[in-house]
Design a protein around this motif. Structure first.
Motif, PDB file in Angstrom:
ATOM      1  N   THR A 320       0.740  -1.113  -0.016  1.00 57.10           N
ATOM      2  CA  THR A 320      -0.072   0.120   0.000  1.00 57.10           C
ATOM      3  C   THR A 320       1.092   1.224  -0.011  1.00 57.10           C
ATOM      4  OG1 THR A 320      -1.680  -1.151   1.204  1.00 57.10           O
ATOM      5  CG2 THR A 320      -1.695   1.016   1.303  1.00 57.10           C
ATOM      6  N   LEU A 321       0.866   2.139  -0.939  1.00 57.93           N
ATOM      7  CA  LEU A 321       1.449   3.095  -1.087  1.00 57.93           C
ATOM      8  C   LEU A 321       0.708   4.324  -1.135  1.00 57.93           C
ATOM      9  CD1 LEU A 321       3.925   1.911  -4.083  1.00 57.93           C
ATOM     10  CD2 LEU A 321       4.178   1.875  -1.728  1.00 57.93           C
ATOM     11  N   ASP A 322       1.321   5.479  -0.984  1.00 57.57           N
ATOM     12  CA  ASP A 322       0.770   6.997  -1.345  1.00 57.57           C
ATOM     13  C   ASP A 322       0.765   7.329  -2.664  1.00 57.57           C
ATOM     14  OD1 ASP A 322       0.274   9.736  -1.285  1.00 57.57           O
ATOM     15  OD2 ASP A 322       1.681  10.167   0.622  1.00 57.57           O
ATOM     16  N   PRO A 323      -0.635   7.756  -3.010  1.00 58.62           N
ATOM     17  CA  PRO A 323      -0.764   7.967  -4.496  1.00 58.62           C
ATOM     18  C   PRO A 323       0.136   9.220  -4.932  1.00 58.62           C
ATOM     19  CG  PRO A 323      -2.503   8.580  -3.130  1.00 58.62           C
ATOM     20  CD  PRO A 323      -1.462   7.858  -2.278  1.00 58.62           C
ATOM     21  N   SER A 324       0.677   9.902  -3.786  1.00 61.32           N
ATOM     22  CA  SER A 324       1.421  11.128  -4.267  1.00 61.32           C
ATOM     23  C   SER A 324       2.825  10.841  -4.545  1.00 61.32           C
ATOM     24  CB  SER A 324       1.317  12.363  -3.398  1.00 61.32           C
ATOM     25  OG  SER A 324       1.794  11.791  -2.208  1.00 61.32           O
ATOM     26  N   MET A 325       3.296   9.459  -4.217  1.00 62.48           N
ATOM     27  CA  MET A 325       4.800   9.181  -4.397  1.00 62.48           C
ATOM     28  C   MET A 325       4.936   9.045  -5.788  1.00 62.48           C
ATOM     29  SD  MET A 325       6.215   5.321  -3.669  1.00 62.48           S
ATOM     30  CE  MET A 325       6.890   5.192  -1.828  1.00 62.48           C
ATOM     31  N   THR A 328      10.076   7.924  -9.095  1.00 62.59           N
ATOM     32  CA  THR A 328      11.367   7.694  -8.559  1.00 62.59           C
ATOM     33  C   THR A 328      11.473   7.236  -7.212  1.00 62.59           C
ATOM     34  OG1 THR A 328      12.164   9.483 -10.027  1.00 62.59           O
ATOM     35  CG2 THR A 328      13.542   9.027  -8.054  1.00 62.59           C
ATOM     36  N   GLU A 329      10.524   7.772  -6.400  1.00 63.68           N
ATOM     37  CA  GLU A 329      10.669   7.251  -5.160  1.00 63.68           C
ATOM     38  C   GLU A 329      10.249   5.757  -4.982  1.00 63.68           C
ATOM     39  OE1 GLU A 329       9.184  11.500  -2.945  1.00 63.68           O
ATOM     40  OE2 GLU A 329       7.693  10.149  -3.642  1.00 63.68           O
ATOM     41  N   LEU A 330       9.336   5.298  -5.850  1.00 61.75           N
ATOM     42  CA  LEU A 330       9.047   4.066  -5.817  1.00 61.75           C
ATOM     43  C   LEU A 330      10.223   3.130  -6.168  1.00 61.75           C
ATOM     44  CD1 LEU A 330       7.194   1.391  -5.639  1.00 61.75           C
ATOM     45  CD2 LEU A 330       6.548   1.982  -8.197  1.00 61.75           C
ATOM     46  N   ILE A 331      11.145   3.458  -7.074  1.00 63.41           N
ATOM     47  CA  ILE A 331      12.394   2.725  -7.553  1.00 63.41           C
ATOM     48  C   ILE A 331      13.338   2.904  -6.202  1.00 63.41           C
ATOM     49  CG2 ILE A 331      14.348   3.006  -9.007  1.00 63.41           C
ATOM     50  CD1 ILE A 331      12.366   3.916 -11.248  1.00 63.41           C
ATOM     51  N   SER A 375      -0.409   7.917  -9.090  1.00 63.42           N
ATOM     52  CA  SER A 375      -1.689   7.921  -9.262  1.00 63.42           C
ATOM     53  C   SER A 375      -2.011   8.404 -10.677  1.00 63.42           C
ATOM     54  CB  SER A 375      -2.490   8.903  -8.388  1.00 63.42           C
ATOM     55  OG  SER A 375      -1.954  10.308  -8.473  1.00 63.42           O
ATOM     56  N   SER A 376      -0.906   8.998 -11.206  1.00 64.23           N
ATOM     57  CA  SER A 376      -1.114   9.418 -12.587  1.00 64.23           C
ATOM     58  C   SER A 376      -0.710   8.555 -13.691  1.00 64.23           C
ATOM     59  CB  SER A 376      -0.213  10.695 -12.825  1.00 64.23           C
ATOM     60  OG  SER A 376       0.842  10.711 -12.924  1.00 64.23           O
ATOM     61  N   TYR A 401      -3.481   2.065  -3.106  1.00 68.60           N
ATOM     62  CA  TYR A 401      -3.300   3.477  -2.591  1.00 68.60           C
ATOM     63  C   TYR A 401      -4.039   3.414  -1.012  1.00 68.60           C
ATOM     64  CZ  TYR A 401      -1.693   4.549  -7.232  1.00 68.60           C
ATOM     65  OH  TYR A 401      -1.172   4.528  -8.443  1.00 68.60           O
ATOM     66  N   ALA A 402      -3.013   4.242  -0.317  1.00 68.51           N
ATOM     67  CA  ALA A 402      -3.473   4.338   1.100  1.00 68.51           C
ATOM     68  C   ALA A 402      -4.882   5.431   0.924  1.00 68.51           C
ATOM     69  CB  ALA A 402      -2.483   5.125   1.905  1.00 68.51           C
ATOM     70  N   GLN A 403      -5.735   5.177   1.628  1.00 67.78           N
ATOM     71  CA  GLN A 403      -7.112   6.253   1.741  1.00 67.78           C
ATOM     72  C   GLN A 403      -6.739   7.486   2.340  1.00 67.78           C
ATOM     73  OE1 GLN A 403      -9.643   5.451  -0.106  1.00 67.78           O
ATOM     74  NE2 GLN A 403      -8.537   3.401  -0.737  1.00 67.78           N
TER      75      GLN A 403
END
Length: 403
Positions: A320-325, A328-331, A375-376, A401-403
């Motif tokens: 579960t991730l922040d949709p604003s991540m 690059t931050e995911l990598i 999210s995009s 995505y986290a709510q």
């Protein structure tokens, strides 16, 4: 050999036949590999292969006892094979000077057991994933037990991996220390340690000079360039202690090896190989840790298989991730995650490439996605397929995505 609960003598003909018929691959001909190769030959194994991509350096001679001064610069695999065959009559050892990645499935299919004496996590991950990938439930011959040994100073471990049946190397990845990292601002502006200069040469200066060419930690010419460049940097800041061996240790994350630890772990690995080949006794289930710091201590336990293991597990990874991540931050998260530890991951979904490390045309075409929020790019519940040079298999990551 145990037959109906009766243990027969170790010189029993059935045991001798089993050793003569068993073909074993030894990966690595360094400090641990030299011990393993010698032990297997003296135990009675007749058909051995050895792979190593390194050449012999003068610093190897204090513990890699199959080598002499006259061998410096030669292939470890070739010299080790020739030495053992000269000293142990009747054993045939076929060496290969190169990478394990050079060989295809047909090559690995010919062996009954694979034994690793490596100093590289990446190489262990690769061969572990390859052996798991090769398993065909309809073909018992495709199943290749892996006996793995490793040492760190006075500590070591030996383990038996039965692909798809027991925990694999990837299942235990979070047990191993991650590579020490240094702040970019420190290595770029205010280096204080020899390691800072080496990191500056490898992280900042190498790509500036060599562009997209990735340095090879097993290439002596590349290590020499990094050593010389780091030494110049050290001179500028009055930092001493930068050596070729330290440069090699920093870029490969090597902890100095000790001959006695190598001997203990190699003996354990060969003992397990003998038991698997002959069924003379129950083999290790499945992990043995050795500590020689303050005495001689061993601890054996069963490491559990992980259902979500990206290599041998049946459940896909999910997070579960922040949709604003950003991408690059995911990598960065994937590279730092203890149970994943990827080096240069490429990511794609079923419908689009998110970011591809290579070839250069695809990297350039997908580079713009790096700063975009997830999210995009993907919807909650989508699955990302991840490939990386460290693994011969792809990983599946389901993202919500986290709510």
């Amino acid at each position: 050999m145990q037959i109906d609960g009766i243990i027969t003598p170790l010189d029993d003909q059935q045991i001798q036949d089993a050793l003569e018929q068993c073909k074993v691959l030894v990966i690595g001909a360094g400090g641990l590999g030299c011990e393993i190769l010698k032990n297997l030959a003296l135990t009675g194994f007749k058909h051995l292969h050895v792979i190593d991509m390194d050449t012999i350096d003068i610093s190897n001679l204090n513990r890699q006892f199959l080598f002499r001064s006259k061998d410096i610069g030669k292939s470890k695999a070739l010299v080790a094979a020739e030495f053992v065959m000269q000293r142990v009559p009747g054993v045939t050892i076929e060496p290969y000077f190169g990478k394990i990645q050079d060989k295809d499935d047909d090559y690995y299919h010919q062996f009954q057991i694979v034994v690793c004496g490596l100093d590289s996590v990446e190489a262990r991950r690769w061969i572990n994933a390859k052996l798991v990938e090769m398993v065909d439930e309809e073909d018992p011959e495709s199943w290749k037990p892996l006996v793995d040994g490793g040492t760190e100073g006075f500590k070591g471990q030996a383990r038996v991996i039965l692909p798809t049946m027991t925990s694999c190397y990837e299942c235990s990845l979070d047990m191993f220390n991650q590579r020490t990292s240094y702040p970019i601002c420190t290595i770029a502006n205010t280096p204080r340690l020899p390691e800072h200069c080496i990191e500056w040469a490898s992280v900042l200066e190498w790509p500036k000079v060599w562009g997209d060419v990735q340095y090879d930690t097993d290439n002596p010419e590349h290590i020499q360039w990094l050593f010389e460049t780091a030494s110049k940097r050290g001179s500028e800041f009055n930092i001493t202690g930068i050596t070729y061996a330290l440069t090699q240790g920093v870029v490969k994350n090597i902890i100095p090896a000790i001959a006695s630890t190598n001997a203990v772990i190699a003996a354990a690995c060969c003992n397990e190989t003998f038991k698997i080949a002959t069924m003379a006794a129950p083999y290790l289930n499945n992990y043995m840790m050795y500590t020689g710091n303050d005495g001689v201590y061993t601890y054996t336990f069963e490491h559990q298989k992980k259902a979500e293991c990206p290599v041998c597990g049946s459940a896909s990874m999910s997070t579960t991730l922040d949709p604003s991540m950003t991408l690059t931050e995911l990598i960065d998260w994937l590279q730092e995650k203890p149970d994943v530890q990827l080096k240069k991951p490429s990511l794609r979904t079923a419908t689009q490439s998110l970011y591809m490390q290579a070839p250069p045309v695809l990297e350039q075409a997908t580079r713009a996605n790096l700063e975009k929020p997830l999210s995009s790019l993907i919807d909650s519940g989508d699955t990302i397929t991840i490939t990386d040079a460290a693994l011969p298999v792809s990983l599946q990551l389901r993202v919500t995505y986290a709510q």
